[in-house]
Write an enzyme that holds these catalytic residues in place. Structure first.
Site, PDB file in Angstrom:
ATOM      1  N   ASN A  66      38.516  47.612  44.853  1.00 47.48           N
ATOM      2  CA  ASN A  66      39.597  46.026  44.502  1.00 47.48           C
ATOM      3  C   ASN A  66      40.057  45.047  45.737  1.00 47.48           C
ATOM      4  OD1 ASN A  66      39.726  47.059  41.842  1.00 47.48           O
ATOM      5  ND2 ASN A  66      41.989  47.597  42.323  1.00 47.48           N
ATOM      6  N   MET A  67      39.449  43.370  45.458  1.00 46.93           N
ATOM      7  CA  MET A  67      39.980  42.736  46.555  1.00 46.93           C
ATOM      8  C   MET A  67      41.968  42.198  46.051  1.00 46.93           C
ATOM      9  SD  MET A  67      39.419  41.445  49.195  1.00 46.93           S
ATOM     10  CE  MET A  67      37.762  40.766  49.747  1.00 46.93           C
ATOM     11  N   ASN A  91      40.546  52.350  49.499  1.00 49.18           N
ATOM     12  CA  ASN A  91      41.784  52.783  49.911  1.00 49.18           C
ATOM     13  C   ASN A  91      41.361  54.349  51.002  1.00 49.18           C
ATOM     14  OD1 ASN A  91      42.198  50.420  49.736  1.00 49.18           O
ATOM     15  ND2 ASN A  91      44.637  50.713  48.629  1.00 49.18           N
ATOM     16  N   ALA A 135      49.600  51.150  50.037  1.00 48.11           N
ATOM     17  CA  ALA A 135      48.514  51.768  50.179  1.00 48.11           C
ATOM     18  C   ALA A 135      49.296  53.012  50.773  1.00 48.11           C
ATOM     19  CB  ALA A 135      47.860  51.564  51.353  1.00 48.11           C
ATOM     20  N   ALA A 136      50.471  53.381  51.106  1.00 51.11           N
ATOM     21  CA  ALA A 136      51.059  54.795  51.387  1.00 51.11           C
ATOM     22  C   ALA A 136      50.271  55.499  51.361  1.00 51.11           C
ATOM     23  CB  ALA A 136      52.601  54.982  51.876  1.00 51.11           C
TER      24      ALA A 136
END
Length: 302
Positions: A12-13, A44, A251-252
């Site tokens: 995704n953006m 990611n 994004a962790a």
């Protein structure tokens, strides 16, 4: 040993705007900033695995638009094999519309776009990638039938299979769980999968035992600042999280999954791989953004 990881999933953006607070229904607010950041759970996790020591290939779809070109170029710049990253004609790339307030709370709307076109046929075309993998990683921002096929094929090939069940709204088919070596939900995902409340170590352990009973070989419930709990045939174990000052938790979880996969692929033990994933995730939350926050191997001491 570098180890090889194949990630099957979404790109995704992220279109991110910041405002003092989140808007109410029907309200228009003045934003303070706007950025476009490469994201998507699959991408990611692929970036995290690549930056943290693995040889990585990505299987997914992007649209024939500027975002798709940018997402592809970003993965190639990370050294990720993008031969199986298909461009879907006439389709927009996946996007996530994100509003973040001054307290770092957010609202997110995801438009799947080309991610909805990822099919088992594409995975079959690149079966050699799966055959050459040490670890196969899946998530759930692509069609469920595709996830089911990928899990079953990776299991058939005898690969180490990781499923990050996100996003999820209810229990998974038991045949999926039977193909999974490591099921890695966060607390809200574990609650959705089991129907049990999950908000502390004890309830995370109970959820892990429940999911193992349904067929998952090992369950790792990530709990943010409370660390992580792994439930396996040996029982349950708690891994305390490193103490850091969090700036942005985006994004962790993906960083943890990618780092964990990279460590397993190069032959680390489960215990070592979880600690490695936690160290990587702890660094990521001290920085803003999705992929920009993911650390590199040298930051973790090699």
């Amino acid at each position: 040993m570098q180890g090889r990881v194949v990630v099957i999933g979404s790109l995704n953006m992220d279109l991110v705007t910041r405002a003092q607070r989140l808007p109410r229904a029907g309200e228009t607010l003045a934003g303070e900033s706007f950025t476009t950041v490469p994201g998507g759970k699959g991408a990611n996790q692929a970036v995290a695995a690549a930056r943290l020591g693995a040889e990585v290939a990505m299987i997914g779809c992007v649209g024939d638009d500027a975002y798709g070109q940018s997402l592809r170029e970003g993965l190639i710049a990370e050294g990720i094999d993008c031969r199986a990253l298909e461009v879907v004609a006439g389709m927009s790339s996946g996007v996530a519309l994100i509003v973040v307030d001054a307290a770092s709370q957010n609202t997110i709307v995801i438009v799947a776009g080309s991610n909805g076109c990822l099919s088992s046929r594409l995975i079959e075309r690149f079966d050699a990638m799966l055959q050459g993998a040490d670890v196969v990683v899946c998530q759930m921002e692509v069609p469920p039938d595709t996830v089911a096929f990928a899990l079953a094929r990776a299991r058939q090939l005898g690969k180490t299979v990781i499923l990050n069940p996100a996003p999820v709204n209810g229990p998974l088919p038991v045949e999926w769980l039977a193909s999974v070596d490591y099921l890695i939900p966060n607390e809200s995902e574990a609650a959705a999968l089991t129907g049990l409340p999950v908000d502390d170590l004890s309830s995370a352990q109970e959820a892990g035992r429940h999911l193992r009973g349904l067929g998952a070989a090992r369950v790792i419930v990530t709990l943010g600042a409370q660390g992580a709990v792994m439930v396996s045939a040996r029982g349950s174990e708690h891994f305390a999280a490193p103490v850091v000052q969090a700036v942005d938790t985006t994004a962790a979880g993906d960083t943890f999954v990618g780092a964990f996969a990279a460590a397993l692929a190069r032959g680390c033990t489960e215990h070592e791989s979880i600690l490695f994933g936690q160290r990587a995730a702890a660094i990521s939350v001290t920085r803003a953004g999705a992929q920009p926050s993911i650390p590199r191997l040298e930051e973790l001491g090699g």
